[in-house]
Design a protein around this motif. Structure first.
Motif, PDB file in Angstrom:
ATOM      1  N   SER A  85       3.242  -4.473  -5.636  1.00  0.00           N
ATOM      2  CA  SER A  85       3.490  -5.901  -5.846  1.00  0.00           C
ATOM      3  C   SER A  85       3.398  -6.637  -4.516  1.00  0.00           C
ATOM      4  N   SER A  86       3.393  -7.949  -4.588  1.00  0.00           N
ATOM      5  CA  SER A  86       3.380  -8.761  -3.363  1.00  0.00           C
ATOM      6  C   SER A  86       4.670  -8.532  -2.574  1.00  0.00           C
ATOM      7  N   LYS A  87       5.765  -8.266  -3.276  1.00  0.00           N
ATOM      8  CA  LYS A  87       7.036  -8.001  -2.602  1.00  0.00           C
ATOM      9  C   LYS A  87       6.947  -6.727  -1.767  1.00  0.00           C
ATOM     10  N   ASP A  88       6.337  -5.668  -2.336  1.00  0.00           N
ATOM     11  CA  ASP A  88       6.125  -4.432  -1.580  1.00  0.00           C
ATOM     12  C   ASP A  88       5.335  -4.714  -0.308  1.00  0.00           C
ATOM     13  N   ALA A  89       4.250  -5.476  -0.461  1.00  0.00           N
ATOM     14  CA  ALA A  89       3.373  -5.784   0.672  1.00  0.00           C
ATOM     15  C   ALA A  89       4.113  -6.603   1.722  1.00  0.00           C
ATOM     16  N   ALA A  90       4.816  -7.639   1.282  1.00  0.00           N
ATOM     17  CA  ALA A  90       5.514  -8.525   2.217  1.00  0.00           C
ATOM     18  C   ALA A  90       6.612  -7.783   2.979  1.00  0.00           C
ATOM     19  N   GLU A  91       7.355  -6.932   2.285  1.00  0.00           N
ATOM     20  CA  GLU A  91       8.422  -6.166   2.956  1.00  0.00           C
ATOM     21  C   GLU A  91       7.850  -5.216   3.995  1.00  0.00           C
ATOM     22  N   MET A  92       6.758  -4.524   3.643  1.00  0.00           N
ATOM     23  CA  MET A  92       6.136  -3.606   4.588  1.00  0.00           C
ATOM     24  C   MET A  92       5.581  -4.366   5.795  1.00  0.00           C
ATOM     25  N   LEU A  93       4.922  -5.474   5.549  1.00  0.00           N
ATOM     26  CA  LEU A  93       4.356  -6.269   6.638  1.00  0.00           C
ATOM     27  C   LEU A  93       5.450  -6.780   7.572  1.00  0.00           C
ATOM     28  N   TYR A  94       6.515  -7.303   6.983  1.00  0.00           N
ATOM     29  CA  TYR A  94       7.605  -7.844   7.796  1.00  0.00           C
ATOM     30  C   TYR A  94       8.228  -6.749   8.672  1.00  0.00           C
ATOM     31  N   GLN A  95       8.389  -5.560   8.113  1.00  0.00           N
ATOM     32  CA  GLN A  95       8.970  -4.442   8.874  1.00  0.00           C
ATOM     33  C   GLN A  95       8.074  -4.016  10.034  1.00  0.00           C
TER      34      GLN A  95
END
Length: 149
Positions: free
Chosen positions: A26-36
């Motif tokens: 999901s976009s949430k998975d992507a955004a969390e990984m990117l932010y980390q």
């Protein structure tokens, strides 16, 4: 004496075995990984543009920073972006950049570069799955979720 030319080597080295790659669902998975993975010292200072390289199962092969710019923008060279996509034999990509201002809205230049990358990706049978804008506090805007992609 014959003509001399440079020898070209193209290399992509996997350090993490494929079964351990993070899957993006999901976009949430992507955004969390990117932010980390974003540098917390610079996320609020200047814009950077990155691509997340994916295999056919949407597992992350790696992240590559395509460009780093100023406070209000960064240039994206499609030749560099696609050199990396092709070198890694990726079949899907996620586009990402940060807005140091925290403004979670896609600008017209954001939309234009996304469309330009999408058109080029079609020529290589590469899917552009999303474009994520990350704010310094970790909030995000997903082009796919908002129907902009």
């Amino acid at each position: 004496m014959g003509t001399q030319v440079n020898e070209i080597h193209i290399r992509y080295k996997e350090r993490i075995p494929a079964p351990f790659w993070k899957q993006i669902k999901s976009s949430k998975d992507a955004a969390e990984m990117l932010y980390q993975t974003w540098n917390t010292d610079t996320i609020a200072v200047h814009e950077s543009f990155k691509i997340v390289l994916l295999n056919n199962s949407n597992k992350v092969k790696g992240i590559y920073q395509v460009s780093q710019g100023g406070i209000t923008g960064t240039l994206v060279d499609l030749r560099i972006l696609f050199a990396v996509v092709l070198k890694t034999l990726s079949v899907g990509i996620l586009l990402a950049h940060n807005h140091p201002s925290g403004k979670l809205q896609a600008s017209q230049p954001d939309k234009d570069i996304t469309q330009k990358i999408q058109r080029a990706a079609k020529l290589f049978d590469v899917k552009v799955l999303d474009h994520i804008i990350i704010a310094p506090n970790g909030d995000y805007f997903s082009f796919a979720d908002q129907g902009v992609l």
